[in-house]
Design a protein around this motif. Structure first.
Motif, mmCIF file in Angstrom:
data_model
loop_
_atom_site.group_PDB
_atom_site.id
_atom_site.type_symbol
_atom_site.label_atom_id
_atom_site.label_comp_id
_atom_site.label_asym_id
_atom_site.label_seq_id
_atom_site.Cartn_x
_atom_site.Cartn_y
_atom_site.Cartn_z
ATOM 1 N N ASN A 82 0.826 -1.204 0.000
ATOM 2 C CA ASN A 82 0.000 0.000 0.000
ATOM 3 C C ASN A 82 0.860 1.254 0.000
ATOM 4 O O ASN A 82 0.514 2.252 -0.633
ATOM 5 N N ALA A 83 2.000 1.220 0.693
ATOM 6 C CA ALA A 83 2.907 2.369 0.700
ATOM 7 C C ALA A 83 3.428 2.641 -0.708
ATOM 8 O O ALA A 83 3.543 3.795 -1.121
ATOM 9 N N GLU A 84 3.704 1.583 -1.458
ATOM 10 C CA GLU A 84 4.164 1.758 -2.840
ATOM 11 C C GLU A 84 3.079 2.396 -3.695
ATOM 12 O O GLU A 84 3.354 3.254 -4.528
ATOM 13 N N ILE A 85 1.835 1.978 -3.499
ATOM 14 C CA ILE A 85 0.722 2.563 -4.259
ATOM 15 C C ILE A 85 0.554 4.030 -3.894
ATOM 16 O O ILE A 85 0.330 4.871 -4.763
ATOM 17 N N LEU A 86 0.689 4.364 -2.622
ATOM 18 C CA LEU A 86 0.505 5.742 -2.172
ATOM 19 C C LEU A 86 1.561 6.687 -2.732
ATOM 20 O O LEU A 86 1.293 7.871 -2.915
ATOM 21 N N GLY A 87 2.755 6.186 -3.005
ATOM 22 C CA GLY A 87 3.814 7.062 -3.521
ATOM 23 C C GLY A 87 4.065 8.216 -2.561
ATOM 24 O O GLY A 87 4.198 8.022 -1.361
ATOM 25 N N TRP A 88 4.082 9.446 -3.071
ATOM 26 C CA TRP A 88 4.367 10.607 -2.228
ATOM 27 C C TRP A 88 3.261 10.899 -1.220
ATOM 28 O O TRP A 88 3.481 11.661 -0.266
ATOM 29 N N LEU A 89 2.093 10.303 -1.375
ATOM 30 C CA LEU A 89 1.035 10.501 -0.375
ATOM 31 C C LEU A 89 1.441 9.930 0.985
ATOM 32 O O LEU A 89 0.875 10.297 2.011
ATOM 33 N N VAL A 90 2.443 9.047 1.021
ATOM 34 C CA VAL A 90 2.981 8.540 2.285
ATOM 35 C C VAL A 90 3.459 9.715 3.142
ATOM 36 O O VAL A 90 3.361 9.686 4.367
ATOM 37 N N CYS A 91 3.956 10.750 2.490
ATOM 38 C CA CYS A 91 4.468 11.928 3.206
ATOM 39 C C CYS A 91 3.361 12.688 3.927
ATOM 40 O O CYS A 91 3.640 13.538 4.772
ATOM 41 N N GLU A 92 2.130 12.391 3.618
ATOM 42 C CA GLU A 92 0.984 13.047 4.258
ATOM 43 C C GLU A 92 0.471 12.259 5.458
ATOM 44 O O GLU A 92 -0.399 12.735 6.182
ATOM 45 N N LEU A 93 0.970 11.047 5.655
ATOM 46 C CA LEU A 93 0.488 10.208 6.752
ATOM 47 C C LEU A 93 0.824 10.831 8.101
ATOM 48 O O LEU A 93 1.917 11.357 8.299
ATOM 49 N N GLY A 94 -0.099 10.718 9.011
ATOM 50 C CA GLY A 94 0.098 11.240 10.359
ATOM 51 C C GLY A 94 0.986 10.346 11.195
ATOM 52 O O GLY A 94 1.313 9.216 10.819
ATOM 53 N N GLU A 95 1.337 10.859 12.353
ATOM 54 C CA GLU A 95 2.251 10.151 13.253
ATOM 55 C C GLU A 95 1.750 8.773 13.653
ATOM 56 O O GLU A 95 2.535 7.835 13.801
ATOM 57 N N GLU A 96 0.435 8.612 13.803
ATOM 58 C CA GLU A 96 -0.102 7.319 14.218
ATOM 59 C C GLU A 96 0.149 6.243 13.164
ATOM 60 O O GLU A 96 0.406 5.083 13.499
ATOM 61 N N TYR A 97 0.119 6.612 11.892
ATOM 62 C CA TYR A 97 0.411 5.659 10.818
ATOM 63 C C TYR A 97 1.886 5.293 10.822
ATOM 64 O O TYR A 97 2.249 4.132 10.621
ATOM 65 N N ILE A 98 2.752 6.276 11.055
ATOM 66 C CA ILE A 98 4.194 6.030 11.060
ATOM 67 C C ILE A 98 4.552 5.088 12.205
ATOM 68 O O ILE A 98 5.293 4.127 12.024
#
Length: 165
Positions: A82-98
């Protein structure tokens, strides 16, 4: 310009051949208007130029929410796929996802231009836990630091003091 182009393209209805248009145009399109599946839509979004939308733009957060729904992410854990599909949208993930995703997001996060303070804290927590492929900071080598080079400004004194000289 892109939103104007989108209006012109969609005057006669929604085209079925979105893959022939610039990927940046998709940033202004709803996933429901995309002829392919939503996973392919967000794969293309992840390849678009993220700088077209400023970091604070509400469309970025909206795209992330739609992507998480499309991918069926119900909790806060993001798989590598899913991270690969998200591409740069991963950079928008909040701290709880990280935090929940642990080290599996580090490779994708390393491509982000900058981090919010909460994201930096979550990255520090993940790296200092030692539950990544890099192990605990006390076991890091020069090679490890080169692999983590993008995160060095994020590490902070508590982690840096643990790294062997």
């Amino acid at each position: 310009q892109l939103s104007c182009l989108l209006r012109m393209v969609t005057l006669q209805g929604i085209p079925q051949d979105w893959d022939t248009y610039p990927q940046d145009l998709l940033l202004f399109l709803s996933p429901s208007d995309y002829a392919g599946n939503c996973s392919q839509f967000f794969t293309n979004i992840g390849k678009a130029n993220e700088d077209v939308l400023p970091r604070e733009a509400p469309q970025r957060q909206q795209l992330l929410l739609e992507a998480l729904e499309c991918l069926g992410v119900s909790g806060t854990q993001i798989s590598k796929g899913n991270a690969e599909i998200l591409g740069w949208l991963v950079c928008e993930l909040g701290e709880e996802y990280i935090r929940s995703s642990g080290g599996s997001l580090l490779k994708d996060l390393s491509q982000c231009g900058s981090f919010l303070p909460e994201q930096e804290e979550a990255i520090r927590d993940v790296l200092s836990s030692g539950n990544t492929t890099f192990g605990p900071p006390a076991a890091w080598s020069a090679f490890t630091l080169s692999e983590l080079s993008r995160f060095i400004p994020v590490l902070g004194p508590s982690i840096l003091q643990q790294i062997p000289k």
